[in-house]
Design a protein around this motif. Structure first.
Motif, PDB file in Angstrom:
ATOM      1  N   ALA A 137     112.172  50.539 -64.167  1.00 58.73           N
ATOM      2  CA  ALA A 137     110.914  50.907 -64.821  1.00 58.73           C
ATOM      3  C   ALA A 137     109.695  50.294 -64.146  1.00 58.73           C
ATOM      4  N   HIS A 138     109.902  49.552 -63.067  1.00 62.10           N
ATOM      5  CA  HIS A 138     108.811  48.796 -62.446  1.00 62.10           C
ATOM      6  C   HIS A 138     108.090  49.610 -61.377  1.00 62.10           C
ATOM      7  N   ARG A 139     106.824  49.310 -61.204  1.00 60.87           N
ATOM      8  CA  ARG A 139     105.995  49.956 -60.183  1.00 60.87           C
ATOM      9  C   ARG A 139     106.568  49.752 -58.774  1.00 60.87           C
ATOM     10  N   ALA A 140     107.369  48.698 -58.601  1.00 60.67           N
ATOM     11  CA  ALA A 140     107.973  48.427 -57.298  1.00 60.67           C
ATOM     12  C   ALA A 140     108.812  49.608 -56.811  1.00 60.67           C
ATOM     13  N   MET A 141     109.436  50.316 -57.724  1.00 58.19           N
ATOM     14  CA  MET A 141     110.236  51.484 -57.336  1.00 58.19           C
ATOM     15  C   MET A 141     109.353  52.582 -56.769  1.00 58.19           C
ATOM     16  N   ASP A 142     108.195  52.792 -57.374  1.00 62.99           N
ATOM     17  CA  ASP A 142     107.265  53.811 -56.863  1.00 62.99           C
ATOM     18  C   ASP A 142     106.765  53.444 -55.471  1.00 62.99           C
ATOM     19  N   LEU A 143     106.427  52.172 -55.282  1.00 60.99           N
ATOM     20  CA  LEU A 143     105.965  51.725 -53.968  1.00 60.99           C
ATOM     21  C   LEU A 143     107.055  51.913 -52.907  1.00 60.99           C
ATOM     22  N   ALA A 144     108.290  51.604 -53.269  1.00 59.21           N
ATOM     23  CA  ALA A 144     109.393  51.758 -52.330  1.00 59.21           C
ATOM     24  C   ALA A 144     109.635  53.229 -52.006  1.00 59.21           C
ATOM     25  N   ARG A 145     109.522  54.093 -53.000  1.00 54.73           N
ATOM     26  CA  ARG A 145     109.688  55.538 -52.746  1.00 54.73           C
ATOM     27  C   ARG A 145     108.598  56.048 -51.815  1.00 54.73           C
ATOM     28  N   GLU A 146     107.368  55.585 -52.026  1.00 54.68           N
ATOM     29  CA  GLU A 146     106.260  56.014 -51.177  1.00 54.68           C
ATOM     30  C   GLU A 146     106.521  55.645 -49.720  1.00 54.68           C
ATOM     31  N   GLU A 147     107.007  54.440 -49.476  1.00 57.61           N
ATOM     32  CA  GLU A 147     107.288  54.032 -48.097  1.00 57.61           C
ATOM     33  C   GLU A 147     108.461  54.824 -47.530  1.00 57.61           C
ATOM     34  N   THR A 148     109.453  55.096 -48.351  1.00 56.58           N
ATOM     35  CA  THR A 148     110.612  55.871 -47.889  1.00 56.58           C
ATOM     36  C   THR A 148     110.178  57.247 -47.404  1.00 56.58           C
ATOM     37  N   TYR A 149     109.346  57.925 -48.168  1.00 50.54           N
ATOM     38  CA  TYR A 149     108.860  59.247 -47.766  1.00 50.54           C
ATOM     39  C   TYR A 149     107.941  59.155 -46.552  1.00 50.54           C
ATOM     40  N   ALA A 150     107.178  58.071 -46.454  1.00 50.15           N
ATOM     41  CA  ALA A 150     106.292  57.909 -45.292  1.00 50.15           C
ATOM     42  C   ALA A 150     107.114  57.780 -44.008  1.00 50.15           C
ATOM     43  N   VAL A 151     108.216  57.034 -44.061  1.00 48.18           N
ATOM     44  CA  VAL A 151     109.080  56.896 -42.888  1.00 48.18           C
ATOM     45  C   VAL A 151     109.710  58.239 -42.534  1.00 48.18           C
ATOM     46  N   ALA A 152     110.132  58.990 -43.542  1.00 45.27           N
ATOM     47  CA  ALA A 152     110.728  60.309 -43.299  1.00 45.27           C
ATOM     48  C   ALA A 152     109.713  61.264 -42.671  1.00 45.27           C
ATOM     49  N   ARG A 153     108.488  61.234 -43.169  1.00 44.66           N
ATOM     50  CA  ARG A 153     107.455  62.119 -42.596  1.00 44.66           C
ATOM     51  C   ARG A 153     107.142  61.731 -41.161  1.00 44.66           C
ATOM     52  N   HIS A 154     107.186  60.427 -40.862  1.00 41.50           N
ATOM     53  CA  HIS A 154     106.957  59.993 -39.486  1.00 41.50           C
ATOM     54  C   HIS A 154     108.074  60.491 -38.568  1.00 41.50           C
ATOM     55  N   ALA A 155     109.296  60.479 -39.074  1.00 47.46           N
ATOM     56  CA  ALA A 155     110.416  61.018 -38.290  1.00 47.46           C
ATOM     57  C   ALA A 155     110.164  62.488 -37.962  1.00 47.46           C
ATOM     58  N   GLN A 156     109.654  63.241 -38.921  1.00 47.23           N
ATOM     59  CA  GLN A 156     109.319  64.643 -38.671  1.00 47.23           C
ATOM     60  C   GLN A 156     108.266  64.773 -37.572  1.00 47.23           C
ATOM     61  N   GLU A 157     107.251  63.922 -37.637  1.00 49.23           N
ATOM     62  CA  GLU A 157     106.139  64.001 -36.674  1.00 49.23           C
ATOM     63  C   GLU A 157     106.596  63.688 -35.248  1.00 49.23           C
ATOM     64  N   ILE A 158     107.610  62.848 -35.115  1.00 46.46           N
ATOM     65  CA  ILE A 158     108.122  62.496 -33.787  1.00 46.46           C
ATOM     66  C   ILE A 158     108.607  63.746 -33.051  1.00 46.46           C
ATOM     67  N   LEU A 159     109.081  64.728 -33.799  1.00 49.55           N
ATOM     68  CA  LEU A 159     109.607  65.957 -33.206  1.00 49.55           C
ATOM     69  C   LEU A 159     108.524  66.974 -32.863  1.00 49.55           C
ATOM     70  N   ASP A 160     107.279  66.727 -33.259  1.00 48.93           N
ATOM     71  CA  ASP A 160     106.211  67.709 -33.058  1.00 48.93           C
ATOM     72  C   ASP A 160     106.073  68.196 -31.617  1.00 48.93           C
ATOM     73  N   PRO A 161     106.207  67.317 -30.610  1.00 49.01           N
ATOM     74  CA  PRO A 161     106.034  67.801 -29.223  1.00 49.01           C
ATOM     75  C   PRO A 161     107.127  68.759 -28.737  1.00 49.01           C
ATOM     76  N   LEU A 162     108.260  68.822 -29.426  1.00 53.14           N
ATOM     77  CA  LEU A 162     109.355  69.684 -28.979  1.00 53.14           C
ATOM     78  C   LEU A 162     109.021  71.149 -29.250  1.00 53.14           C
ATOM     79  N   PRO A 163     109.496  72.057 -28.413  1.00 54.29           N
ATOM     80  CA  PRO A 163     109.276  73.489 -28.654  1.00 54.29           C
ATOM     81  C   PRO A 163     109.909  73.913 -29.982  1.00 54.29           C
ATOM     82  N   ASP A 164     109.298  74.875 -30.643  1.00 55.77           N
ATOM     83  CA  ASP A 164     109.850  75.358 -31.902  1.00 55.77           C
ATOM     84  C   ASP A 164     111.214  75.999 -31.679  1.00 55.77           C
TER      85      ASP A 164
END
Length: 347
Positions: free
Chosen positions: A301-328
């Motif tokens: 029930a703690h806000r710490a879980m929300d903060l951890a989820r936010e960072e988890t999604y941020a890392v996942a989105r960064h992984a997506q961005e790493i692939l941007d230079p590759l051809p579709d």
């Protein structure tokens, strides 16, 4: 039950667990067929290499493979190869070597975690004993190395470096952050080593043996490491947020062991007096079931879980961005979908 019987690549996606690449939005029907065939080849080789002339060794070696699993790492190897010329015998061998390395680490994890359940089945140490679990893990590490040795000196070097980092990450994960270290940076470093490096190697091998140019191989290595970190961050959240019926894992294992995962780090950083009870529990002995249950309830029930989820999604989105230079391509789209898929899961 054989390994190939356990994993059904063409079956519907499970409600819980890491989503199969076969079910991701970016995977075309043609790609699904390729992945299904590639994974079937990996399962066949995995089954042959796990087998042993001694029936007890064969049974113990196949215990965790027969308990199920998503074959996430070999699927990643196969998928990464599609950025180049696609699946071949070397890609299948590399994928099998990575999966055997992962399975071997689980035998050691079961001893370290002292958990009773893995994937809804008895853990290796519960089914056998600590000594057997450790030795079978060693045997599977050796088998993985034997497979990788046939892929050439560069693959052997990568396997050795991966193993070193994986073990270092496990050692650091089992110890508290030094007093002079930033707990968040220490934790992220542990994630990169204990989980990120093997997933990075899975992606790297796929690109290597799929004939991709060096810059694409490096892109996949970096993508894989971030994907692995997102995967582990999600696992750490699952350890707190889910129950055993959903995941097949014992909830609160990390808390009971006193591990400072991301939600715990954020909760301990709170200066709100209302969090004093939670903080006392988190730094105390949680071997008592009642105390562990209370800590889980408060932390969920703690806000710490929300903060951890936010960072988890941020890392996942960064992984997506790493692939941007590759051809579709279909493979690129599936890889990008996979980055969010590993965090949108129950177990």
């Amino acid at each position: 039950m054989s390994v190939s019987q356990v994993v059904a690549p063409g079956s519907p996606e499970r409600v819980s667990g890491t989503p199969s690449v076969l079910a991701l939005p970016g995977a075309s029907e043609e790609l699904r067929v390729t992945l299904t065939q590639g994974l079937a080849a990996v399962n066949a080789l995995l089954e042959r290499r796990i087998d042993h002339a001694d029936p007890f060794i064969a049974q113990a070696s196949g215990h965790l493979a027969a308990a199920g699993g998503k074959r996430f790492r070999p699927l990643l190897t196969i998928l990464a190869s599609e950025l180049g010329s696609g699946v071949n015998d070397q890609v299948v061998a590399a994928a099998t070597g990575v999966e055997l390395t992962h399975l071997a680490s689980l035998y050691h994890d079961d001893v370290m975690d002292e958990a009773d359940v893995r994937r809804g089945a008895p853990s290796a140490n519960a089914a056998y004993d600590n000594s057997t679990a450790i030795l079978v893990g060693d045997l599977l590490f050796g088998t993985a190395s034997d497979i990788v040795a046939d892929l050439g000196p560069e693959a052997v070097k990568i396997q050795a470096q991966t193993f070193i980092r994986l073990c270092a990450g496990q050692i650091r994960d089992d110890r508290p952050a030094p007093a002079d270290a930033d707990p968040l940076e220490y934790y992220r470093g542990v994630l990169a080593d204990k989980t990120g490096v093997l997933i990075a190697t899975a992606a790297r091998y796929g690109a290597m043996f799929g004939g991709c140019p060096p810059e694409v191989v490096e892109t996949m290595r970096v993508y894989g490491e971030h994907l692995g970190m997102a995967f582990q961050l999600a696992d750490d959240l699952i350890d707190i947020a889910s129950d055993a019926e959903e995941t097949g894992k014992t909830p609160g294992t990390d808390l009971r062991e006193g591990k400072r995962t991301l939600p715990v780090i954020h909760a301990l950083a709170s200066t709100d007096p209302a969090d004093d009870r939670l903080k006392a529990l988190l730094v105390g002995d949680l071997s008592n079931d009642a105390d562990l249950a209370e800590a889980l309830t408060l932390l969920r029930a703690h806000r710490a879980m929300d903060l951890a989820r936010e960072e988890t999604y941020a890392v996942a989105r960064h992984a997506q961005e790493i692939l941007d230079p590759l051809p579709d391509s279909d493979a690129k789209a599936a890889l990008q979908a996979l980055a969010l898929g590993v965090v949108d899961r129950v177990g």
